[in-house]
Design a protein around this motif. Structure first.
Motif, PDB file in Angstrom:
ATOM      1  N   SER A   6       1.523   9.426 -10.717  1.00 49.45           N
ATOM      2  CA  SER A   6       1.796   8.030 -10.370  1.00 49.45           C
ATOM      3  C   SER A   6       1.698   7.822  -8.869  1.00 49.45           C
ATOM      4  O   SER A   6       2.137   8.676  -8.087  1.00 49.45           O
ATOM      5  N   GLY A   7       1.144   6.683  -8.496  1.00 53.05           N
ATOM      6  CA  GLY A   7       1.133   6.308  -7.096  1.00 53.05           C
ATOM      7  C   GLY A   7       2.530   6.122  -6.527  1.00 53.05           C
ATOM      8  O   GLY A   7       2.737   6.234  -5.314  1.00 53.05           O
ATOM      9  N   THR A   8       3.513   5.875  -7.399  1.00 50.37           N
ATOM     10  CA  THR A   8       4.888   5.707  -6.917  1.00 50.37           C
ATOM     11  C   THR A   8       5.418   6.986  -6.283  1.00 50.37           C
ATOM     12  O   THR A   8       6.267   6.938  -5.402  1.00 50.37           O
ATOM     13  N   ILE A  51       2.763  -7.923  -5.797  1.00 51.59           N
ATOM     14  CA  ILE A  51       2.846  -6.984  -4.672  1.00 51.59           C
ATOM     15  C   ILE A  51       1.757  -5.930  -4.789  1.00 51.59           C
ATOM     16  O   ILE A  51       1.107  -5.564  -3.804  1.00 51.59           O
ATOM     17  N   ALA A  52       1.549  -5.448  -6.016  1.00 48.29           N
ATOM     18  CA  ALA A  52       0.529  -4.421  -6.233  1.00 48.29           C
ATOM     19  C   ALA A  52      -0.850  -4.927  -5.845  1.00 48.29           C
ATOM     20  O   ALA A  52      -1.616  -4.242  -5.149  1.00 48.29           O
ATOM     21  N   ALA A  78      -3.267   9.692 -10.195  1.00 52.46           N
ATOM     22  CA  ALA A  78      -2.080   8.924  -9.808  1.00 52.46           C
ATOM     23  C   ALA A  78      -2.404   7.438  -9.883  1.00 52.46           C
ATOM     24  O   ALA A  78      -2.913   6.852  -8.916  1.00 52.46           O
ATOM     25  N   PRO A  79      -2.133   6.804 -11.025  1.00 49.56           N
ATOM     26  CA  PRO A  79      -2.463   5.378 -11.155  1.00 49.56           C
ATOM     27  C   PRO A  79      -1.528   4.511 -10.320  1.00 49.56           C
ATOM     28  O   PRO A  79      -0.379   4.874 -10.056  1.00 49.56           O
ATOM     29  N   GLY A  80      -2.051   3.361  -9.940  1.00 55.29           N
ATOM     30  CA  GLY A  80      -1.197   2.320  -9.388  1.00 55.29           C
ATOM     31  C   GLY A  80      -0.564   1.543 -10.535  1.00 55.29           C
ATOM     32  O   GLY A  80      -0.425   2.048 -11.646  1.00 55.29           O
ATOM     33  N   PRO A  96      -5.521   9.305  -6.466  1.00 56.85           N
ATOM     34  CA  PRO A  96      -5.008   7.957  -6.698  1.00 56.85           C
ATOM     35  C   PRO A  96      -6.114   7.057  -7.269  1.00 56.85           C
ATOM     36  O   PRO A  96      -7.240   7.057  -6.759  1.00 56.85           O
ATOM     37  N   VAL A  97      -5.795   6.342  -8.316  1.00 58.62           N
ATOM     38  CA  VAL A  97      -6.699   5.329  -8.873  1.00 58.62           C
ATOM     39  C   VAL A  97      -5.923   4.021  -8.847  1.00 58.62           C
ATOM     40  O   VAL A  97      -5.146   3.717  -9.759  1.00 58.62           O
ATOM     41  N   ASP A  98      -6.077   3.278  -7.760  1.00 59.28           N
ATOM     42  CA  ASP A  98      -5.201   2.141  -7.532  1.00 59.28           C
ATOM     43  C   ASP A  98      -5.856   1.037  -6.715  1.00 59.28           C
ATOM     44  O   ASP A  98      -5.171   0.229  -6.089  1.00 59.28           O
TER      45      ASP A  98
END
Length: 249
Positions: free
Chosen positions: A142-144, A206-207, A184-186, A243-245
């Motif tokens: 996760s991007g978090t 926000i995203a 790591a998805p957004g 990351p894929v976001d």
């Protein structure tokens, strides 16, 4: 048909990102095992209707016995396991809250599914992959965990553990020609996230604003990366967090 001849297990594949990955894998020629604690048959039927090959496995990834039985059944049916996608996770149902308000039972459930479940699935498929000196493991992080999102401490901590586990196991599994990477998805508009209006209201705008590509993210936006890590083009890539976001990270 980049995955022709491969057998892939995708956990948490009855809905959301897992379902999208399973469908794309089948379209790329893989035989797909749709593994989920919920009914996998609708997702299986969707793949079969599109002309793909798929079977369902009802499994709680936090149960050692159930994971062991699932892997044994897959090997009995298909003779091999080429790809494992650890997507099953507790996420969309979680409420954003201060860390001191997180219930201990909820904390343990998140860790059991999101961390222990990943460990158990990897451990279960490794003997088969080692015997064939080939395999691709893709963990959905996760991007978090990169951006350290507040008020979801248990979820963020669990995904950070997945990221570090990915890098650590790359050191152990590489000698057997097994790759392990994480995506790591957004914030994606999955069924689960759309069904959590409180979280949706807090995160969606926000995203989008934080992305270099300022639009909503949908499950199909993730499947290309999942195919890449499962296919032969990435055989010399391991231990990476992608990351894929839309360029948020």
């Amino acid at each position: 048909m980049q995955l022709s001849g491969k057998v892939a297990i995708v956990t948490g594949a009855s809905t959301g990102l897992g379902r999208a990955i399973a469908g794309r894998y089948a379209a790329e020629g893989a035989a797909v095992v749709v593994a989920d604690i919920n009914d996998p048959e609708p997702a299986v039927a969707e793949i079969l209707e599109a002309g793909g090959v798929a079977v369902g496995q009802r499994v709680d990834v936090a149960s050692e016995d159930q994971v062991t039985a699932m892997v044994a059944e897959v090997i009995s049916r298909f003779g091999q396991i080429d790809v494992l996608v650890n997507n099953a996770a507790v996420s969309a149902s979680l409420k954003q809250q201060p860390f001191e308000d997180i219930d201990l039972h909820e904390w343990r459930k998140v860790m059991d599914v999101n961390v222990l479940g990943v460990f158990l699935c990897i451990r279960a498929v490794t003997p088969s992959m080692r015997a064939r000196r080939s395999g691709s493991i893709i963990n959905i992080g996760s991007g978090t965990a990169i951006k350290a999102l507040p008020r979801l401490t248990h979820y963020v901590a669990s995904k950070a553990a997945v990221h570090v586990m990915t890098r650590s196991l790359a050191r152990e599994l590489g000698v057997d020609n097994i790759t392990i990477n994480a995506i790591a998805p957004g914030y994606f508009l999955t069924e689960g996230n759309l069904g959590n209006p409180e979280f949706l209201a807090l995160q969606r705008d926000i995203a989008v604003q934080n992305r270099s590509i300022p639009r909503d993210a949908y499950p199909d936006d993730l499947t290309g990366a999942a195919v890449f890590f499962a296919g032969d083009q990435s055989r010399f890539i391991t231990g990476q967090i992608l990351p894929v976001d839309g360029g948020s990270v």
